[in-house]
Each structure stands twice: as structure tokens, then as C-alpha cells.
Scaffold this active site. Sequence first.
Site, PDB file in Angstrom:
ATOM      1  N   LYS A  13     -23.538  12.060 -49.787  1.00 29.50           N
ATOM      2  CA  LYS A  13     -22.670  11.346 -48.842  1.00 29.50           C
ATOM      3  C   LYS A  13     -22.171  10.023 -49.424  1.00 29.50           C
ATOM      4  O   LYS A  13     -20.989   9.721 -49.349  1.00 29.50           O
ATOM      5  CB  LYS A  13     -23.420  11.036 -47.529  1.00 29.50           C
ATOM      6  N   ARG A  88     -27.455   9.235 -36.971  1.00 29.99           N
ATOM      7  CA  ARG A  88     -28.561  10.069 -37.426  1.00 29.99           C
ATOM      8  C   ARG A  88     -29.369  10.638 -36.266  1.00 29.99           C
ATOM      9  O   ARG A  88     -30.333  11.374 -36.499  1.00 29.99           O
ATOM     10  CB  ARG A  88     -29.495   9.243 -38.287  1.00 29.99           C
ATOM     11  N   ARG A 127     -33.027   9.786 -58.580  1.00 31.23           N
ATOM     12  CA  ARG A 127     -31.898   8.854 -58.475  1.00 31.23           C
ATOM     13  C   ARG A 127     -32.183   7.457 -59.053  1.00 31.23           C
ATOM     14  O   ARG A 127     -33.234   6.879 -58.795  1.00 31.23           O
ATOM     15  CB  ARG A 127     -31.569   8.742 -56.982  1.00 31.23           C
ATOM     16  N   ARG A 161     -34.831   3.201 -55.919  1.00 32.58           N
ATOM     17  CA  ARG A 161     -35.104   2.691 -54.579  1.00 32.58           C
ATOM     18  C   ARG A 161     -36.559   2.961 -54.207  1.00 32.58           C
ATOM     19  O   ARG A 161     -37.103   4.004 -54.549  1.00 32.58           O
ATOM     20  CB  ARG A 161     -34.189   3.398 -53.567  1.00 32.58           C
ATOM     21  N   ARG A 172     -38.447  12.366 -45.551  1.00 28.76           N
ATOM     22  CA  ARG A 172     -37.092  12.071 -45.061  1.00 28.76           C
ATOM     23  C   ARG A 172     -36.329  13.356 -44.746  1.00 28.76           C
ATOM     24  O   ARG A 172     -35.560  13.416 -43.787  1.00 28.76           O
ATOM     25  CB  ARG A 172     -36.328  11.223 -46.090  1.00 28.76           C
TER      26      ARG A 172
HETATM   27  P1  AMP Z   1     -29.849   5.809 -46.475  1.00 25.59           P
HETATM   28  O1  AMP Z   1     -29.447   4.798 -47.492  1.00 25.59           O
HETATM   29  O2  AMP Z   1     -28.714   6.258 -45.608  1.00 25.59           O
HETATM   30  O3  AMP Z   1     -30.611   6.969 -47.078  1.00 25.59           O
HETATM   31  O4  AMP Z   1     -30.882   5.071 -45.485  1.00 25.59           O
HETATM   32  C1  AMP Z   1     -32.114   4.545 -45.954  1.00 25.59           C
HETATM   33  C2  AMP Z   1     -33.089   4.358 -44.787  1.00 25.59           C
HETATM   34  O5  AMP Z   1     -32.519   3.441 -43.837  1.00 25.59           O
HETATM   35  C3  AMP Z   1     -33.378   5.622 -43.990  1.00 25.59           C
HETATM   36  O6  AMP Z   1     -34.416   6.412 -44.561  1.00 25.59           O
HETATM   37  C4  AMP Z   1     -33.773   5.023 -42.643  1.00 25.59           C
HETATM   38  O7  AMP Z   1     -35.094   4.484 -42.706  1.00 25.59           O
HETATM   39  C5  AMP Z   1     -32.823   3.853 -42.512  1.00 25.59           C
HETATM   40  N1  AMP Z   1     -31.541   4.254 -41.846  1.00 25.59           N
HETATM   41  C6  AMP Z   1     -30.292   4.279 -42.400  1.00 25.59           C
HETATM   42  N2  AMP Z   1     -29.359   4.653 -41.504  1.00 25.59           N
HETATM   43  C7  AMP Z   1     -30.040   4.891 -40.352  1.00 25.59           C
HETATM   44  C8  AMP Z   1     -29.647   5.330 -39.058  1.00 25.59           C
HETATM   45  N3  AMP Z   1     -28.353   5.632 -38.764  1.00 25.59           N
HETATM   46  N4  AMP Z   1     -30.625   5.479 -38.111  1.00 25.59           N
HETATM   47  C9  AMP Z   1     -31.917   5.168 -38.383  1.00 25.59           C
HETATM   48  N5  AMP Z   1     -32.354   4.761 -39.578  1.00 25.59           N
HETATM   49  C10 AMP Z   1     -31.434   4.620 -40.562  1.00 25.59           C
END
Ligand code: AMP
Length: 214
Positions: A13, A88, A127, A161, A172
Site C-alpha cells: 500500500k 482499519r 523490509r 522498523r 499484525r
Molecule cells: P502501518 O505503517 O500502516 O503498518 O501502521 C503501523 C502501526 O500503526 C500499526 O501496526 C498499528 O499499530 C498502528 N496503526 C496505523 N494505522 C492505524 C489505524 N488506522 N488504526 C489503528 N492502528 C493503526
Amino acid sequence: MRVVLLGAPGSGKGTQAKLMVEHYGVPQISTGDLLRASVKSGTELGKRAKVAMDNGDLVADDIIIGMIAERMKDDDTKDGFIFDGFPRTIPQARALDNIFDEMHHPLGHALLIDVDAELLIKRISGRLTCGNCGQMYNDFFSPPAKEGVCDKCDSDNLIKRADDNEKTVRHRVEIYNEQTRPVIGYYDAQRKVVKVEGVGDIDDVFARVKDALR
Ligand code: AMP
């Protein structure tokens, strides 16, 4: 262009969102990036979010929805946006629909990037991102030419990360299946979902994205 990107962690994404930003000239709004920035600057919101993020759990809906409502007030969103990593959960999708109602602009598409689960695990746990120029790599699929050094800017600051280790990644993906997959059904009921195969070369996937949004 008003699009939400759907897909499991590691489906690409973020990568596709960046190509879309260049091609369509609208901003990417990534809740993950917004949260990481809050954690880094040590805000109250960042402190509340960090534990959930490190464990691979979702951050509370009220935090996320508040953050998005604020971001949507910025001027750069008026001609469109690409949401990456949001919504999400079903409550987040409903809250976003309320924001769209207030703006009198409906969502265009929910673009689903579809990828097999085992491939996802490798994509995420491999990654790496250059801390200097943002170039992305993958230990399994696209490593830098010289280990630990960025091809683009020569920096040796390649960062993994904290939540990109295999154990957290599996968790996740589970959370995605339980809480985020239902969001696909939510947009399907509105006939907004367009699906592309997320496997293969990044540019090939992007060609499919452009076709799907045409
Ligand atoms: P991402 O970079 O999108 O993979 O997000 C990293 C982490 O941020 C996720 O594993 C969640 O802990 C938190 N996170 C990001 N976006 C959301 C969302 N829309 N709702 C809840 N937690 C989020």
C-alpha cells in the site's frame, strides 16, 4: 481522486501510494506515518499509541479518528487524497463516511491490493528503509547492492522498523484478518471496491492500479 487503499500489512500500500501521489498529484495520508511522527516527537498521543504499535496491535479508534479529522482540515486535501492504512476497523470506516458527508464529497474507490499471506510475512520481515533518503529495500527480494549501504545516497543508515520482526508481523496479519478484513465487506456493500493483484514488479502492480482507477 478520493481513494482508500485496503490490503494486509506488506501488501504494498505504501509503495503504491507514493507512486499514486506522483501520478495523480494528491497527498498520501498514512496513519502509520502520522503515528510514528507523534511517537518520535514524544507527544501525549504518541505515548498512548506506542505500546500498541510495538506489539502489532491496533491503536484505539478514537485516537485515529481524531487524528484523521484534524488532517482533513488541511488545505492540500481539498482536491483529493489517498488513505494508506486507514480505515482499519468498521468504526473507523463509519467515521470516515461521516467526514465525507460533512464535506459533501463521496469516496471514489476502495482499492484492494491482494497478496498471499506467506509472501506478506517475507515482504514485511525483510523490509529496510534508508533513514537518510527514504529509499526502500527488502532482504529477500530487493537487497541493496552492498549490504547495509543505500544504493541511492550511500548512507549506511538502513533502518528496520521495530514492528517489522517476524513474530510481530504474524500478529499484525492476524489482527488484519480479524479487524480489518471486514472493512472490505463494508465498502463492497457500497460497490466501491476495486481489486488488483499485488504480486510482481512494483511498476506492473502500478499499471494495474491505474487501469483499475480509470
Ligand atoms: P502501518 O505503517 O500502516 O503498518 O501502521 C503501523 C502501526 O500503526 C500499526 O501496526 C498499528 O499499530 C498502528 N496503526 C496505523 N494505522 C492505524 C489505524 N488506522 N488504526 C489503528 N492502528 C493503526
